[in-house]
Design an enzyme around this catalytic site. Structure first.
Site, short mmCIF file in Angstrom:
data_model
loop_
_atom_site.label_atom_id
_atom_site.label_comp_id
_atom_site.label_asym_id
_atom_site.label_seq_id
_atom_site.Cartn_x
_atom_site.Cartn_y
_atom_site.Cartn_z
N ASP A 123 0.82 -1.22 0.00
CA ASP A 123 0.00 0.00 0.00
C ASP A 123 0.86 1.28 0.00
O ASP A 123 0.36 2.35 -0.34
CB ASP A 123 -0.93 0.03 1.22
N LYS B 231 -5.05 -3.25 -7.66
CA LYS B 231 -5.53 -2.43 -6.53
C LYS B 231 -6.64 -1.49 -7.04
O LYS B 231 -7.19 -1.71 -8.10
CB LYS B 231 -4.35 -1.66 -5.92
C1 S3P Z 1 -5.77 -5.20 3.45
C2 S3P Z 1 -4.94 -6.06 2.80
C3 S3P Z 1 -4.19 -5.70 1.60
C4 S3P Z 1 -4.08 -4.17 1.46
C5 S3P Z 1 -5.40 -3.50 1.64
C6 S3P Z 1 -5.95 -3.79 3.03
C7 S3P Z 1 -6.50 -5.67 4.63
O1 S3P Z 1 -4.86 -6.19 0.46
O2 S3P Z 1 -3.54 -3.85 0.20
O3 S3P Z 1 -5.28 -2.09 1.51
O4 S3P Z 1 -7.05 -4.86 5.39
O5 S3P Z 1 -6.51 -6.89 4.86
P1 S3P Z 1 -4.68 -7.73 -0.06
O6 S3P Z 1 -5.32 -8.63 0.93
O7 S3P Z 1 -5.39 -7.73 -1.40
O8 S3P Z 1 -3.21 -7.95 -0.18
#
Ligand code: S3P
Length: 431
Positions: free
Chosen positions: A317, A344
């Site tokens: 992120d 994303k």
């Molecule tokens: C998150 C996990 C991440 C992150 C997102 C929030 C979470 O995504 O990029 O902003 O709160 O579990 P991914 O699970 O797709 O890696």
């Protein structure tokens, strides 16, 4: 909304940040299926976390906010009611992916969708394990929202994640909460563990052995009082701002320092950033402390570095704003193994590249990453968020180091995670 951001001569002062987005989502969902009242201080006011609350309300949960504290009247594991209409997850991947785990085990069907960006994001990654647990899910083209989830009784599974994703891990663990027996998720890399910590806080039995997490089904979850730590991913924008604007000195109070999230601070320190962490405490199983960053003339530019493998996953992120830092660093930044950036809120490799081009900054793209040379000059330009909160904020930070005022198109998308971003930025920047 268009926002003008002018060059800054220093970034200084002391700030607090909105509650962590990841932690807020989890507290909001778990409080709804716990018994009794949960009071949550510093719950994120960002649109994403409000989407989670709106979905829980639509599922029959009473939620009110008093003096900034979100009060959720949990109805227990079997207390959700069918929603009268399609649920709206807005822009929030965390809401749709994690909530799908809970919806799959309800004695009713639910349809959940979201905005245009969310409607293009991959859902196969949650559909596959939920079907393996016995779930029935329909999706547009079998992989995109909206999802129609025909709830029912699921059985526990042991599941190896093909992609390192905390959202998918959480989805399976949340579904496993309702199944009789033990559900285990094996991760390829350690991802953020807020679900595991929050589940324990609410009273569930969670066992973590290396990269394997096991939850025991049908616990009695109990409502409680919680405080969400400040969001370290939001802090990243201000840390980088302080590093690319000389003569900066900033204190960020009450930031979440969970070790599965704090790779950012290690990476910045390795680059030569002067960072101090003070007053570390634990709240609801999450580490919290104050972060101080100093960038006086004597320190100069940070070195730059390489992000690959597990580190890329841990910082996924933060990569948009780290790309900006890379261009201002001595040696630049190389990012590898970042295929997830393509799926994303926008294709972030493409949206970073487009804004770099507009600022006259060099960047070399690869399928799964990019290379940014260091010591670059930032030129004033009209920049575009492309509707992505982290792109809006990363390039507002870049604008602080430009040779004239920049315009950020679609700047209001920052409110997805950080509605106060521009006000806070204005308070700490001196022109
Ligand atoms: C998150 C996990 C991440 C992150 C997102 C929030 C979470 O995504 O990029 O902003 O709160 O579990 P991914 O699970 O797709 O890696």
């Amino acid at each position: 909304m268009h926002q003008q951001v002018s060059p800054a001569s220093s970034v200084s002062g002391a700030i607090t940040l909105p509650g962590d987005k990841s932690v807020s989502h989890r507290y909001g969902m778990l409080a709804s299926i716990a018994e009794g009242v949960t009071k949550i201080a510093n719950y994120s006011g960002g649109a994403d976390c409000q989407s989670t609350l709106a979905c829980m309300r639509a599922l029959g949960i009473d939620i009110e906010t008093k003096d900034g504290v979100v009060c959720i009247h949990g109805r227990g594991l079997d207390g959700l009611r069918p929603a009268a209409a399609q649920l709206d997850a807005g822009n929030s991947g965390s809401t749709i992916r994690m909530l799908s785990g809970i919806l799959s085990v309800q004695p009713f069907s639910t349809t959940i969708g979201g905005d245009e960006s969310l409607s293009r994001r991959p859902m196969q990654r949650i559909i596959v394990p939920l079907i393996e647990m016995g779930g029935r899910i329909e999706a547009r083209e079998n992989r995109f929202p909206p999802l129609t989830i025909h709830g029912g009784k699921l059985h526990p599974i042991e599941y190896t994640l093909p992609v390192a994703s905390a959202q998918v891990k959480s989805c399976v663990l949340l579904a496993g909460l309702f199944a009789e027996g033990q559900t285990t998720v094996h991760e390829p890399l350690r991802t953020r563990d807020h679900t595991e910590l929050a589940l324990r806080e609410f009273g569930a039995d969670v066992e973590v052995r290396g990269l394997s997490i096991t939850v025991t089904g049908r616990p009695k979850l109990q409502g409680r009082e919680l405080r969400v730590p400040g969001d370290l991913s939001s802090a990243a924008f201000f840390l980088v701002a302080a590093l690319i604007v000389p003569e900066s000195s900033l204190t960020i109070r009450g930031v979440g320092l969970n070790p599965t999230r704090s790779a950012l601070l290690d990476f910045l320190a390795e680059m030569g950033a002067r960072i101090k962490i003070l007053d570390v405490t634990s709240e609801g199983g999450e580490l919290v402390g104050d972060v101080l960053i100093q960038n006086s003339g004597a320190v100069g530019r940070v070195r730059g570095g390489i992000l690959e493998g597990a580190r890329t996953a841990a910082l996924i992120d933060e990569i948009p704003v780290l790309a900006v830092l890379g261009a201002a660093s001595e040696e630049g930044l190389i990012v590898r193994d970042a295929a997830e950036l393509r799926v994303k809120e926008t294709d972030r490799i493409a949206t970073i590249a487009e804004n770099f081009k507009r600022m006259g900054l060099a960047i070399q793209l690869h399928e799964n990453g990019f290379e940014v040379p260091g010591r670059q000059r930032f030129h004033a330009a009209e920049l575009d968020s492309f509707g992505d909160h982290r792109i809006a904020m990363a390039f507002s930070v870049a604008a602080l180091a430009a040779d004239g005022p920049c315009i950020i198109l679609g700047a209001d998308s920052a409110s997805v995670s950080f509605p106060e971003f521009f006000g806070t930025l204005q308070r700490v920047t001196q022109s």
